[in-house]
Design an enzyme around this catalytic site. Structure first.
Site, PDB file in Angstrom:
ATOM      1  N   LYS A 161      40.435  34.534  28.277  1.00 47.98           N
ATOM      2  CA  LYS A 161      40.828  33.687  29.404  1.00 47.98           C
ATOM      3  C   LYS A 161      39.595  33.370  30.236  1.00 47.98           C
ATOM      4  O   LYS A 161      38.766  34.252  30.508  1.00 47.98           O
ATOM      5  CB  LYS A 161      41.877  34.417  30.239  1.00 47.98           C
ATOM      6  CG  LYS A 161      42.416  33.646  31.442  1.00 47.98           C
ATOM      7  CD  LYS A 161      43.439  34.498  32.185  1.00 47.98           C
ATOM      8  CE  LYS A 161      43.962  33.810  33.441  1.00 47.98           C
ATOM      9  NZ  LYS A 161      44.956  34.642  34.153  1.00 47.98           N
TER      10      LYS A 161
ATOM     11  N   SER B  16      48.859  32.198  35.220  1.00 45.23           N
ATOM     12  CA  SER B  16      47.632  31.469  34.982  1.00 45.23           C
ATOM     13  C   SER B  16      47.042  31.689  33.591  1.00 45.23           C
ATOM     14  O   SER B  16      46.046  31.068  33.231  1.00 45.23           O
ATOM     15  CB  SER B  16      46.591  31.869  36.029  1.00 45.23           C
ATOM     16  OG  SER B  16      46.285  33.255  35.939  1.00 45.23           O
TER      17      SER B  16
ATOM     18  N   SER C 217      50.865  36.461  36.100  1.00 51.15           N
ATOM     19  CA  SER C 217      50.089  35.534  35.284  1.00 51.15           C
ATOM     20  C   SER C 217      49.995  35.872  33.812  1.00 51.15           C
ATOM     21  O   SER C 217      49.539  35.058  33.021  1.00 51.15           O
ATOM     22  CB  SER C 217      48.678  35.381  35.860  1.00 51.15           C
ATOM     23  OG  SER C 217      48.697  34.682  37.078  1.00 51.15           O
TER      24      SER C 217
END
Length: 454
Positions: free
Chosen positions: A50, A126, A150
């Site tokens: 990520k 996210s 997230s």
């Protein structure tokens, strides 16, 4: 199959599906030669990072933001040192909303990440790029981070297993131990409970500089997969904990899962909301993000403006700059009160059963996007905390919680169910998740967007 062959399969899948979902923003040119242990629990399995949080030395780390465009990290996080030691080979970066701050993965710098189950809908945030990449079959596992849901939000919307470990279980050192007042943790998104357990074994363990050392497990988490679960007292959330009502299909899955747990021999009891929505929203009012952005911009020699930050992020930054330093105490007190309130309300239960989210994946754009030019900081906090009503509270308490893809809507969209454990007790979550995976298997479900060879 060799490591190089696995890497080439991941590259083939990336070439085939990523143009549709926009989940991976960089597939490393040197992917076939990246470092990693030959053995380990994962034996060369392809992995993705990520684009915020844990870092790889020398690699781009742009945080989904124009402000950080072109920035590279100069350190390896403990997380990625453990990934390599565990046999995972990191092949690229996945999308995230700007600064990882929204429940949808949309940004000016990287565009919109689509959900492989329905490209018109969000993959969540996210860690949306990570979830979309795993769901679409680019890699079987990917790095994520969770400060309010997230990992669990995109897991729920993309039909994956997403665990947010206990505070302190996974170190975010050497530079981000106990970041965001202990609310944020790094871990993975994957497809199976076995992979989740193996990842816990790979990434768990203390490091120098960690603020505290959590109680260590009695046995490996993979070994927990063969242990009996025992009889548990289960608290079930059948009502809304925030301003967004449960969709009927989501409530139906909660009730069906509660019945299933009861049939397994557990005692099931309904629970009322353990906090008031305003108590959770207060924990976001005095965020220290503004000061961090000022320091980062100064180091990079860049300016903060509408040319470098998205509309909502810029408004929140400007709002945060006007807050007195004393508001940091207000945040600490809000966190303390919420931990105490929730702790008292749920302490008698071994696990909790809740929806992961009150609704299935939302359509792109709208009130959840940081690119929305009309929403105010207060309105943004309100909508964000409302949809995160079952997830964010456990970032505050520090308890482990996992979203499992136990069902689908009538239209075929995944519905995640959250199981919450006692602090430090990932072992019980592993065993319960194993039982539910066996009773309600999800491996046969596949999204619309997948590689042809899968």
């Amino acid at each position: 199959m060799t490591t190089v062959e696995l890497t080439r399969l991941a590259r083939q899948a990336y070439d085939e599906v990523n143009p549709s979902i926009n989940a991976v923003i960089e597939f490393y040119e040197d992917a076939e030669t990246v470092a990693g242990a030959d053995g380990g629990l994962f034996h060369g399995v392809p992995f993705l990072r990520k684009d915020i949080g844990a870092t790889e030395a020398g690699r781009l780390q742009e945080n989904g933001s124009r402000l950080f465009k072109g920035c590279r990290s100069d350190i390896d996080s403990y997380f990625f040192r453990r990934a390599r030691a565990g046999g995972l080979r990191t092949l690229g970066r996945t999308t995230t909303p700007e600064l990882g701050s929204t429940v949808v993965t949309e940004s000016i710098v990287n565009g919109v990440t689509g959900n492989p189950w329905d490209l018109e809908r969000s993959a969540g945030g996210s860690s949306g790029g990570a979830a979309a990449a795993v769901a679409a079959g680019i890699t079987p596992i990917a790095h994520g981070s969770d400060g309010g849901g997230s990992i669990r939000i995109p897991a729920s919307w993309c039909g994956l297993v997403g665990l947010n470990p206990s505070r302190g279980r996974i170190s975010d050192g050497p530079s981000n131990q106990d970041t965001s007042f202990g609310r944020s943790r790094s871990f993975v998104l994957c497809r199976t409970v076995r992979d989740m357990a193996a990842a816990l074994d790979v990434f768990s363990g203390p490091h120098p500089g960690d603020p505290f050392i959590i109680v260590q497990p009695n046995r490996s988490y993979v070994e927990e997969l063969s242990q009996p679960t025992g009889r548990l007292l289960v608290g079930v959330a059948r009502t809304s904990w925030g301003a967004v009502d449960l969709e009927p299909e989501v409530l139906h899955v909660v009730e069906a899962t509660a019945t299933l747990l009861q049939d397994m021999g557990h005692t099931v009891t309904d629970i009322e909301p353990p906090y008031e929505p305003v108590e959770y929203s207060r924990t976001y009012v005095a965020s220290p993000t503004a000061r961090w952005l000022d320091e980062a911009a100064q180091v990079m020699g860049r300016t903060i403006s509408a040319d470098t930050l998205e509309p909502v992020t810029l408004k929140r930054y400007e709002y945060g700059r006007c807050l007195p330093l004393a508001r940091a105490w207000d945040l600490e007190e809000a966190l303390r009160k919420l931990r105490f309130r929730v702790g008292e309300a749920i302490q008698r239960f071994d696990i909790l059963l809740t929806p992961t989210l009150p609704k299935v994946a939302v359509r792109h754009g709208g009130i959840y996007s940081a690119m929305n030019p009309t929403i105010s900081p207060d309105e943004y906090v309100a909508v964000d905390t409302a949809i995160c009503q079952y997830t964010g509270v456990f970032n505050v308490t520090g308890q482990p919680s996992v979203s499992l893809p136990l069902a689908q809507s009538a239209s075929g969209l995944p519905i995640g169910i959250q199981i919450v454990g006692r602090f430090g007790d990932e072992a019980t979550l592993v065993r319960v998740a194993r039982d539910l995976e066996y009773a309600r298997p999800w491996h046969h479900r596949r999204p619309k967007i997948r590689p042809a060879h899968s």
